[in-house]
Design a protein around this motif. Structure first.
Motif, PDB file in Angstrom:
ATOM      1  N   ASP A   2       0.896  -0.852   0.090  1.00 42.43           N
ATOM      2  CA  ASP A   2      -0.104   0.000  -0.036  1.00 42.43           C
ATOM      3  C   ASP A   2       0.710   1.220   0.105  1.00 42.43           C
ATOM      4  OD1 ASP A   2      -2.308  -1.409   0.433  1.00 42.43           O
ATOM      5  OD2 ASP A   2      -2.378  -2.013   2.277  1.00 42.43           O
ATOM      6  N   THR A   3       0.465   2.313  -0.568  1.00 44.74           N
ATOM      7  CA  THR A   3       1.131   3.659  -0.914  1.00 44.74           C
ATOM      8  C   THR A   3       0.789   4.273   0.567  1.00 44.74           C
ATOM      9  OG1 THR A   3       0.719   4.258  -3.087  1.00 44.74           O
ATOM     10  CG2 THR A   3       1.156   5.675  -1.734  1.00 44.74           C
ATOM     11  N   PRO A   4       2.130   4.624   1.142  1.00 50.44           N
ATOM     12  CA  PRO A   4       1.408   5.208   2.775  1.00 50.44           C
ATOM     13  C   PRO A   4       0.971   6.859   1.945  1.00 50.44           C
ATOM     14  CG  PRO A   4       4.174   5.889   1.553  1.00 50.44           C
ATOM     15  CD  PRO A   4       3.081   4.497   0.588  1.00 50.44           C
ATOM     16  N   PRO A   5       0.522   7.665   3.471  1.00 50.17           N
ATOM     17  CA  PRO A   5      -0.033   8.601   3.298  1.00 50.17           C
ATOM     18  C   PRO A   5       1.003   9.950   2.868  1.00 50.17           C
ATOM     19  CG  PRO A   5      -0.150   8.089   4.958  1.00 50.17           C
ATOM     20  CD  PRO A   5       0.084   7.264   4.712  1.00 50.17           C
ATOM     21  N   ARG A   6       0.292  10.223   1.944  1.00 51.35           N
ATOM     22  CA  ARG A   6       1.787  11.938   1.094  1.00 51.35           C
ATOM     23  C   ARG A   6       1.689  13.053   2.434  1.00 51.35           C
ATOM     24  NH1 ARG A   6       0.728  14.817  -4.020  1.00 51.35           N
ATOM     25  NH2 ARG A   6       0.035  16.602  -3.029  1.00 51.35           N
ATOM     26  N   LEU A   7       2.596  13.525   2.580  1.00 51.36           N
ATOM     27  CA  LEU A   7       2.834  14.375   3.706  1.00 51.36           C
ATOM     28  C   LEU A   7       2.679  15.865   3.310  1.00 51.36           C
ATOM     29  CD1 LEU A   7       4.418  15.332   6.804  1.00 51.36           C
ATOM     30  CD2 LEU A   7       6.837  15.248   5.739  1.00 51.36           C
ATOM     31  N   GLY A 282       5.709  13.794  10.121  1.00 50.59           N
ATOM     32  CA  GLY A 282       5.881  13.112   9.017  1.00 50.59           C
ATOM     33  C   GLY A 282       7.482  12.741   8.548  1.00 50.59           C
ATOM     34  N   LEU A 283       7.801  11.604   7.650  1.00 50.50           N
ATOM     35  CA  LEU A 283       8.972  11.617   7.262  1.00 50.50           C
ATOM     36  C   LEU A 283       9.642  12.625   5.551  1.00 50.50           C
ATOM     37  CD1 LEU A 283      11.524   9.623   7.197  1.00 50.50           C
ATOM     38  CD2 LEU A 283      10.354   7.999   5.700  1.00 50.50           C
ATOM     39  N   VAL A 284      10.031  12.784   5.329  1.00 51.37           N
ATOM     40  CA  VAL A 284      10.609  13.577   4.812  1.00 51.37           C
ATOM     41  C   VAL A 284      12.214  12.659   4.273  1.00 51.37           C
ATOM     42  CG1 VAL A 284      12.523  14.638   3.548  1.00 51.37           C
ATOM     43  CG2 VAL A 284      10.738  15.968   5.040  1.00 51.37           C
ATOM     44  N   LEU A 285      11.775  12.029   2.641  1.00 52.97           N
ATOM     45  CA  LEU A 285      12.734  10.970   2.209  1.00 52.97           C
ATOM     46  C   LEU A 285      13.584  11.760   1.120  1.00 52.97           C
ATOM     47  CD1 LEU A 285      13.535   7.910   2.527  1.00 52.97           C
ATOM     48  CD2 LEU A 285      11.726   7.418   0.823  1.00 52.97           C
ATOM     49  N   ASN A 286      14.406  11.867   1.331  1.00 53.78           N
ATOM     50  CA  ASN A 286      15.571  12.735   0.638  1.00 53.78           C
ATOM     51  C   ASN A 286      16.442  12.027  -0.240  1.00 53.78           C
ATOM     52  OD1 ASN A 286      15.464  15.478   1.256  1.00 53.78           O
ATOM     53  ND2 ASN A 286      16.766  15.324   2.670  1.00 53.78           N
ATOM     54  N   ARG A 287      17.157  12.898  -1.416  1.00 49.99           N
ATOM     55  CA  ARG A 287      17.609  11.805  -2.796  1.00 49.99           C
ATOM     56  C   ARG A 287      17.285  10.698  -3.838  1.00 49.99           C
ATOM     57  NH1 ARG A 287      22.472  12.298   1.850  1.00 49.99           N
ATOM     58  NH2 ARG A 287      22.585  14.671   1.867  1.00 49.99           N
ATOM     59  N   VAL A 288      15.568  11.216  -3.377  1.00 46.69           N
ATOM     60  CA  VAL A 288      15.166   9.522  -4.192  1.00 46.69           C
ATOM     61  C   VAL A 288      15.123  10.036  -5.592  1.00 46.69           C
ATOM     62  CG1 VAL A 288      12.708   8.791  -4.408  1.00 46.69           C
ATOM     63  CG2 VAL A 288      13.688   9.731  -2.666  1.00 46.69           C
ATOM     64  N   HIS A 289      15.665   8.397  -5.907  1.00 48.73           N
ATOM     65  CA  HIS A 289      15.876   8.542  -7.865  1.00 48.73           C
ATOM     66  C   HIS A 289      14.306   8.182  -8.650  1.00 48.73           C
ATOM     67  CE1 HIS A 289      20.118   8.261  -6.136  1.00 48.73           C
ATOM     68  NE2 HIS A 289      20.514   9.271  -6.900  1.00 48.73           N
ATOM     69  N   GLY A 290      14.033   9.520  -9.400  1.00 48.10           N
ATOM     70  CA  GLY A 290      12.848   8.671 -10.477  1.00 48.10           C
ATOM     71  C   GLY A 290      13.543   8.230 -11.901  1.00 48.10           C
ATOM     72  N   SER A 291      12.611   7.904 -12.356  1.00 48.04           N
ATOM     73  CA  SER A 291      13.444   8.063 -14.130  1.00 48.04           C
ATOM     74  C   SER A 291      12.082   8.253 -14.800  1.00 48.04           C
ATOM     75  CB  SER A 291      13.956   6.762 -14.568  1.00 48.04           C
ATOM     76  OG  SER A 291      13.687   6.289 -16.138  1.00 48.04           O
ATOM     77  N   GLY A 292      12.339   9.545 -15.935  1.00 53.80           N
ATOM     78  CA  GLY A 292      10.699   9.070 -16.945  1.00 53.80           C
ATOM     79  C   GLY A 292      10.339   8.097 -18.444  1.00 53.80           C
ATOM     80  N   VAL A 395       2.676   6.421   8.475  1.00 50.46           N
ATOM     81  CA  VAL A 395       3.522   7.473   8.940  1.00 50.46           C
ATOM     82  C   VAL A 395       3.812   8.145   7.229  1.00 50.46           C
ATOM     83  CG1 VAL A 395       5.695   8.315   8.486  1.00 50.46           C
ATOM     84  CG2 VAL A 395       5.001   6.547  10.657  1.00 50.46           C
ATOM     85  N   ALA A 396       3.116   9.093   7.584  1.00 51.77           N
ATOM     86  CA  ALA A 396       3.141  10.389   5.985  1.00 51.77           C
ATOM     87  C   ALA A 396       4.568  10.660   5.773  1.00 51.77           C
ATOM     88  CB  ALA A 396       1.746  11.532   6.014  1.00 51.77           C
ATOM     89  N   VAL A 397       4.633  10.610   4.114  1.00 47.97           N
ATOM     90  CA  VAL A 397       5.908  10.582   3.511  1.00 47.97           C
ATOM     91  C   VAL A 397       6.155  11.914   2.405  1.00 47.97           C
ATOM     92  CG1 VAL A 397       7.578   9.247   2.329  1.00 47.97           C
ATOM     93  CG2 VAL A 397       6.445   8.247   3.770  1.00 47.97           C
ATOM     94  N   ALA A 398       7.085  12.607   2.836  1.00 46.74           N
ATOM     95  CA  ALA A 398       7.054  13.282   1.664  1.00 46.74           C
ATOM     96  C   ALA A 398       9.033  13.656   0.926  1.00 46.74           C
ATOM     97  CB  ALA A 398       7.034  14.720   1.890  1.00 46.74           C
ATOM     98  N   GLU A 399       8.542  12.992  -0.216  1.00 43.18           N
ATOM     99  CA  GLU A 399       9.953  12.075  -0.971  1.00 43.18           C
ATOM    100  C   GLU A 399      10.578  13.259  -2.042  1.00 43.18           C
ATOM    101  OE1 GLU A 399       9.412   8.159  -3.392  1.00 43.18           O
ATOM    102  OE2 GLU A 399       9.009   7.641  -1.382  1.00 43.18           O
ATOM    103  N   VAL A 400      11.738  13.466  -2.093  1.00 45.73           N
ATOM    104  CA  VAL A 400      12.626  14.951  -2.679  1.00 45.73           C
ATOM    105  C   VAL A 400      13.371  13.859  -3.722  1.00 45.73           C
ATOM    106  CG1 VAL A 400      14.125  16.617  -2.006  1.00 45.73           C
ATOM    107  CG2 VAL A 400      11.963  16.247  -0.410  1.00 45.73           C
ATOM    108  N   ALA A 401      13.223  14.506  -4.459  1.00 49.10           N
ATOM    109  CA  ALA A 401      14.150  13.793  -5.993  1.00 49.10           C
ATOM    110  C   ALA A 401      15.554  14.166  -5.530  1.00 49.10           C
ATOM    111  CB  ALA A 401      13.632  14.375  -7.165  1.00 49.10           C
ATOM    112  N   ALA A 402      16.627  13.001  -6.962  1.00 47.21           N
ATOM    113  CA  ALA A 402      17.797  13.627  -5.593  1.00 47.21           C
ATOM    114  C   ALA A 402      17.983  14.413  -6.828  1.00 47.21           C
ATOM    115  CB  ALA A 402      18.635  11.814  -6.019  1.00 47.21           C
TER     116      ALA A 402
END
Length: 428
Positions: A2-7, A282-292, A395-402
């Motif tokens: 399941d996707t966690p709640p968004r911060l 909540g949790l701030v998750l830094n330096r998350v990698h993504g791809s288009g 725990v709500a999560v906000a992800e921040v792109a690297a």
């Protein structure tokens, strides 16, 4: 999974009831940059904010338009919108300790304490002093009521427990049995006091003299005698700050990177905050990698790279990496074979020569391998996030792109603030 709640970062920053935001977590995960970005975004949305940082890199101070940060809040220009303002400061651990002494001791006693060698050592590097002074400074800022939002970047710690326990540890030390024993001679006075100490504690003081040296032991006793009236205040202020952290209006943000050690520390911190009844936002998750281009899997990218390098034909069938199904129609035109190339050779010097094609193939294969590596990193980070989410689905999560480089100006901090508000990395 399941996707966690968004911060909802903007909702947190806009809420006038939110007066303190504490950014905490393991070292090296971007706490200081996150705190600064939150301050910039809060000021841009009309809050009067101050950011208390702990030993920031010089580039971060410069990114806020300040040549240097010290123990006094400095206004950051051209940040606020409307009534919004941003001030920033760096904790000076020793100066904060000095301010406590100057505020709670008369002039002569304060001078004696500040000049004492043991005090100078204690105030500059005693274990837990930095964490305690960070909380002292937070209490001072909150008492002034000059800002409607205080953002705290907690000291880097080897353990999540340090930040919460250090104020109580230092308070207990300064109000503990060891200190009371050392205070006894001063309270009894003169030769009687020394006789009491020599008779009653001869074994302990003999051992201390060997370990610490007679001169250091004298410095400690002189320090304790001068600080006698202040010890209770340390415990009182530590308890008051602890209650402030538990009170409504305080929000904790646990900052982590999508790495096993950092998220393990984050999970431990989440559990500790819950045990202490402290409000977790909540949790701030830094330096998350993504791809288009995440529709192209790592396996297919590697298979395509191998075919290009070996002069074969790229297989486009899902689940057939490295193999060719003779009965399937290719989804893209097959690459020309060597025979086809030589049967109709292009004119000399034209862009379609065999050498140019080989160069293009090598570059394309290299890009495909880079993409495969990126997809493997993304998959590994996702597994790590899933383990955290399975333990703490609430725990709500906000992800921040690297980012490709360091933050070096206000525009960079604003960009991080936008990513925090969006809550998902670019390309996700």
């Amino acid at each position: 999974m399941d996707t966690p709640p968004r911060l909802a970062v903007d909702r947190l920053l806009d809420d006038p009831e939110t007066r303190i935001i504490v950014c905490c977590g393991a070292g090296g995960v971007g706490k200081t940059t996150t705190a600064a970005a939150l301050g910039v975004r809060a000021a841009g949305r009309g809050r009067k904010a101050v950011v208390l940082t702990i030993d920031p890199a010089r580039r971060l101070a410069q990114s806020m338009g300040i040549d240097s940060l010290d123990n006094t809040p400095r206004k950051v220009a051209t940040v606020g919108a409307g009534d919004g303002e941003l001030h920033a400061m760096m904790l000076d651990m020793k100066r904060t300790f000095d301010e406590i002494v100057e505020a709670h001791a008369d002039g002569e006693r304060a001078r004696a304490i500040l000049a004492n060698p043991f005090y100078q050592s204690l105030s500059a590097g005693f274990a837990g002093t930095q964490e305690y002074m960070a909380m002292e400074k937070l209490g001072q800022l909150r008492a002034r009521d000059d800002w409607d939002l205080i953002i705290v970047d907690t000291p880097p710690s080897r353990s999540a427990l340090d930040f919460l326990d250090a104020p109580k540890r230092l308070g207990s030390f300064l109000d503990g049995k060891f200190i009371r024993v050392l205070m006894a001679p001063a309270k009894v006075g003169g030769r009687a006091g020394m006789k009491f100490l020599n008779v009653g504690m001869s074994m302990m003081t003999g051992t201390l003299s060997k370990l610490m040296g007679a001169s250091l032991l004298k410095d400690v006793q002189t320090f304790v005698a001068a600080m006698d009236t202040m010890f209770g205040g340390f415990r009182t202020r530590a308890d008051a700050t602890f209650r402030l952290l538990q009170a409504p209006g305080t929000a904790f943000l646990v900052v982590a990177a999508p790495e096993p050690d950092a998220l393990r520390e984050a999970a431990y911190f989440v559990e500790r905050l819950a045990a202490e009844r402290m409000p977790l936002a909540g949790l701030v998750l830094n330096r998350v990698h993504g791809s288009g281009a995440d529709q192209l899997s790592a396996e297919r990218a590697l298979a395509a790279a191998e075919n290009l390098e070996e002069g074969g034909i790229v297989d486009q069938e899902s689940g057939k990496a490295g193999l060719r199904d003779s009965g399937a129609e290719p989804t893209e035109p097959a690459r020309p074979t060597e025979t086809a190339r030589t049967a109709n050779p292009p004119e000399t010097g034209s862009p379609g020569t065999e050498g140019d094609t080989a160069v293009v193939d090598r570059i394309t294969a290299g890009l495909l391998r880079l993409h495969a590596e990126r997809m493997q990193v993304i998959a590994r980070e996702q597994r790590t996030r899933d383990r955290f989410t399975s333990l703490h689905p609430e725990v709500a999560v906000a992800e921040v792109a690297a980012l490709p480089g360091d933050v070096h100006d206000l525009a960079g901090l604003r960009a991080i603030g936008e990513r925090l508000a969006a809550g998902v990395p670019a390309g996700a």
